[in-house]
Motif scaffolding. Structure first.
Motif, mmCIF file in Angstrom:
data_model
loop_
_atom_site.group_PDB
_atom_site.id
_atom_site.type_symbol
_atom_site.label_atom_id
_atom_site.label_comp_id
_atom_site.label_asym_id
_atom_site.label_seq_id
_atom_site.Cartn_x
_atom_site.Cartn_y
_atom_site.Cartn_z
ATOM 1 N N ARG A 159 -3.440 -2.138 -1.811
ATOM 2 C CA ARG A 159 -2.305 -2.980 -1.432
ATOM 3 C C ARG A 159 -1.127 -2.117 -0.992
ATOM 4 N NH1 ARG A 159 -1.937 -8.146 -4.968
ATOM 5 N NH2 ARG A 159 -4.076 -8.510 -5.588
ATOM 6 N N LEU A 160 -0.886 -1.040 -1.735
ATOM 7 C CA LEU A 160 0.206 -0.134 -1.398
ATOM 8 C C LEU A 160 -0.009 0.499 -0.024
ATOM 9 C CD1 LEU A 160 2.827 1.350 -2.182
ATOM 10 C CD2 LEU A 160 1.377 3.092 -3.282
ATOM 11 N N ALA A 161 -1.225 0.928 0.257
ATOM 12 C CA ALA A 161 -1.533 1.526 1.557
ATOM 13 C C ALA A 161 -1.251 0.542 2.688
ATOM 14 C CB ALA A 161 -2.991 1.990 1.594
ATOM 15 N N ALA A 162 -1.691 -0.698 2.529
ATOM 16 C CA ALA A 162 -1.453 -1.713 3.563
ATOM 17 C C ALA A 162 0.042 -1.981 3.724
ATOM 18 C CB ALA A 162 -2.194 -3.002 3.209
ATOM 19 N N GLY A 206 -8.733 -3.435 5.791
ATOM 20 C CA GLY A 206 -9.862 -4.335 5.558
ATOM 21 C C GLY A 206 -9.688 -5.228 4.350
ATOM 22 N N ILE A 207 -8.449 -5.704 4.128
ATOM 23 C CA ILE A 207 -8.187 -6.580 2.991
ATOM 24 C C ILE A 207 -7.585 -7.898 3.471
ATOM 25 C CG2 ILE A 207 -7.965 -4.679 1.364
ATOM 26 C CD1 ILE A 207 -4.942 -4.957 1.484
ATOM 27 N N LYS A 208 -7.751 -8.920 2.666
ATOM 28 C CA LYS A 208 -7.300 -10.261 3.043
ATOM 29 C C LYS A 208 -6.929 -11.053 1.798
ATOM 30 C CE LYS A 208 -9.144 -14.390 5.329
ATOM 31 N NZ LYS A 208 -8.397 -14.622 6.534
ATOM 32 N N ILE A 209 -5.989 -11.984 1.948
ATOM 33 C CA ILE A 209 -5.626 -12.885 0.859
ATOM 34 C C ILE A 209 -6.675 -13.990 0.768
ATOM 35 C CG2 ILE A 209 -3.917 -14.522 -0.019
ATOM 36 C CD1 ILE A 209 -1.826 -13.033 1.632
ATOM 37 N N PHE A 225 2.843 -3.674 -9.520
ATOM 38 C CA PHE A 225 2.012 -2.756 -10.305
ATOM 39 C C PHE A 225 1.000 -3.504 -11.157
ATOM 40 C CE2 PHE A 225 5.815 -0.046 -9.649
ATOM 41 C CZ PHE A 225 5.177 1.048 -9.064
ATOM 42 N N TRP A 226 1.326 -4.730 -11.508
ATOM 43 C CA TRP A 226 0.469 -5.545 -12.374
ATOM 44 C C TRP A 226 -0.963 -5.620 -11.850
ATOM 45 C CZ3 TRP A 226 2.376 -6.690 -16.939
ATOM 46 C CH2 TRP A 226 1.679 -7.575 -17.748
ATOM 47 N N ALA A 227 -1.129 -5.632 -10.530
ATOM 48 C CA ALA A 227 -2.464 -5.729 -9.926
ATOM 49 C C ALA A 227 -3.338 -4.526 -10.277
ATOM 50 C CB ALA A 227 -2.353 -5.858 -8.411
ATOM 51 N N GLY A 228 -2.715 -3.409 -10.606
ATOM 52 C CA GLY A 228 -3.480 -2.238 -10.996
ATOM 53 C C GLY A 228 -3.789 -2.166 -12.479
ATOM 54 N N VAL A 271 -8.749 -9.491 -1.460
ATOM 55 C CA VAL A 271 -10.146 -9.079 -1.504
ATOM 56 C C VAL A 271 -10.434 -8.034 -0.429
ATOM 57 C CG1 VAL A 271 -10.960 -11.250 -2.486
ATOM 58 C CG2 VAL A 271 -10.889 -10.982 0.002
ATOM 59 N N LYS A 272 -11.426 -7.208 -0.702
ATOM 60 C CA LYS A 272 -11.897 -6.200 0.244
ATOM 61 C C LYS A 272 -13.037 -6.821 1.025
ATOM 62 C CE LYS A 272 -12.311 -1.932 1.830
ATOM 63 N NZ LYS A 272 -11.404 -1.495 2.848
#
Length: 160
Positions: free
Chosen positions: A47-50, A95-98, A130-133, A151-152
Motif C-alpha cells: 500500500r505504501l509503495a502504491a 497490481g493491487i485493487k480495492i 499502519f494497522w494494515a500491517g 487485494v493483490k
C-alpha cells in the motif's frame, strides 16, 4: 466377471473448470467483483509503495506549494480513481485493487466513506494506515469502516 480398469495411458484426466478469459484473446482471466474479495490481501508495504507512486504523480502535476489545494486534489484523485478503476495509478503499477468484503462492486457511498475515514487514519499520526500491517485481516481503519480491503491481483490481470 469383473473388468480390469483401463491402462493408465487410456485414462483421461479429470476435466478441470476452465478459467474465464478475456474475449479480446489476451488470455487474461476475467474476474468478477466476488472473485476479488477472495484474493490474497495486501498489507502495509504494498500500500505504501502504491501511495508513494501516487504522491510522485500528483506532486508532479500539482506542486505542493499550496498544502490545502494539494490535500483536496489528493482526496479528489483517490475518490475519482477508486470509482473509475477501483484503484489508483500507483495501485495499477503495483497490481493491487480495492475489494468490498461482501463481494459487491464499489459505489460512490463506499468510496466517499473510505476516503473520509482515511483522513481519520492519517490524523491519528498515520496509525490507521499502519494497522494494515499489524492485523491478520490486513485492513486499515478506513477499510474496516468502509467494509473493504486491498487485494493483490494475479499476474496478467489488467487494471487499465
Amino acid at each position: 466377471e469383473d473388468e480390469a480398469p483401463p491402462p493408465a495411458a487410456e485414462m483421461q484426466p479429470p476435466v478441470a473448470e476452465t478459467p474465464r478469459t478475456d474475449t479480446a484473446g489476451s488470455g487474461a482471466p476475467v474476474l468478477t467483483e466476488g472473485d476479488y474479495a477472495s484474493m490474497p490481501r495486501v498489507g502495509f508495504f504494498h500500500r505504501l509503495a502504491a501511495s508513494l507512486l501516487d504522491f510522485i504523480l500528483l506532486f508532479w502535476i500539482i506542486p505542493a506549494t499550496s498544502f490545502g489545494w494539494f490535500v483536496l486534489a489528493w482526496l479528489g484523485y483517490h475518490v475519482g480513481m477508486w470509482l473509475w478503476k477501483g484503484t489508483t495509478v500507483g495501485g495499477i503499477i503495483c497490481g493491487i485493487k480495492i475489494a468490498r468484503l461482501d463481494g459487491r462492486q464499489l459505489d460512490a457511498s463506499i468510496v466517499v466513506v473510505r476516503a473520509l475515514a482515511a483522513v481519520l487514519s492519517f490524523v491519528a499520526l498515520g496509525l490507521g494506515f499502519f494497522w494494515a500491517g499489524w492485523v491478520p485481516e490486513k485492513q486499515s481503519w478506513h477499510d474496516k469502516v468502509a467494509g473493504t480491503t486491498i487485494v493483490k491481483l494475479p499476474k496478467g490481470t489488467s487494471l487499465v
